[in-house]
Design an enzyme around this catalytic site. Structure first.
Site, PDB file in Angstrom:
ATOM      1  CB  SER A 124      -0.974   0.007   1.185  1.00 45.90           C
ATOM      2  OG  SER A 124      -0.314  -0.250   2.396  1.00 45.90           O
ATOM      3  CG  HIS A 172      -1.227   4.047   3.884  1.00 41.32           C
ATOM      4  ND1 HIS A 172      -2.540   3.810   4.229  1.00 41.32           N
ATOM      5  CD2 HIS A 172      -0.692   2.816   3.632  1.00 41.32           C
ATOM      6  CE1 HIS A 172      -2.794   2.517   4.172  1.00 41.32           C
ATOM      7  NE2 HIS A 172      -1.681   1.887   3.828  1.00 41.32           N
TER       8      HIS A 172
END
Length: 229
Positions: A124, A172
């Site tokens: 991610s 992230h």
């Protein structure tokens, strides 16, 4: 974002997805939500600050190809496929790969800054980096990132990162920032009409900086919670 590079091929995207799937099958995390210790592939590949301090620097790379369960890898590979179809034909195979891996190392840096002693896995961070790169590319072409939808996608995923549980907020954010910077570096090289290798040199510096920062953060032994995805 489409076709500036004159190709519709997404061979790098497909190759990255294939490596993720193979690593997932080898990891032992085959249930819907993961759990358990996993195989040696999983244990020796996840991102964990104390292990990086012990000299296991390969974890800064391998963590991005491991996932904690079927839902985790399915969501990440779906987004990777969508973003890869948007970006890889637009900027070319090599640049796409460079942006992806700079973002992956940026994600490791962010994850270790926020929670150095928390095991972290997942693509991610790199995928957030692709979102940032798409946003920069759209802006470069004079297109609104909100009208194109990527702005909303970034906002939604960032909100989910902050409100969800067991999610690597640092990973992230780090991936998003470094992916955007990687794309920006290529555009700056073009803007100033310097040799093409200058853009790659800037990205090499970004990647090296992310790795150095990640090692520093691991040695700082910052603290966090449970497994981050």
């Amino acid at each position: 974002v489409r076709a500036r590079a004159g190709t519709d091929s997404v061979v790098v995207t497909i190759a990255i997805i294939a490596v993720n799937v193979v690593a997932f099958l080898a990891s032992g995390q085959l249930s819907f939500s993961g759990g358990g210790t996993g195989t040696r592939v999983y244990v020796d590949g996840l991102l964990f600050g104390p292990s990086v301090v012990a000299g296991e620097d390969w974890r800064l790379l391998t963590y991005g190809f491991l996932h904690a369960g079927l839902i985790h890898i399915a969501l990440n590979m779906f987004l990777l496929w969508i973003l890869g179809q948007m970006l890889e034909p637009a900027i070319g195979h090599v640049r796409f790969a460079v942006v992806y891996f700079v973002a992956l190392f940026g994600g490791a840096f962010g994850a270790l800054v926020f929670s150095a002693d928390v095991p972290t896995v997942g693509a991610s961070g790199a995928i957030f980096g692709l979102m940032g790169a798409v946003a920069v590319e759209l802006n470069h072409r004079g297109r609104s990132i909100m009208e194109a939808g990527i702005g909303g996608l970034i906002v939604i995923n960032l909100v989910f990162s902050f409100v969800g549980s067991n999610i690597s907020v640092g990973g992230h954010i780090g991936g998003l920032v470094f992916g955007a910077l990687a794309m920006f570096a290529f555009h700056q090289a073009e803007r100033h009409r310097v040799p093409e290798w200058a853009g790659y040199a800037l990205n090499l510096a970004l990647g090296a900086g992310a790795i150095a920062g990640a090692i520093w953060a691991a040695n700082a032994q910052l603290f966090g919670g449970s497994l981050n995805l």
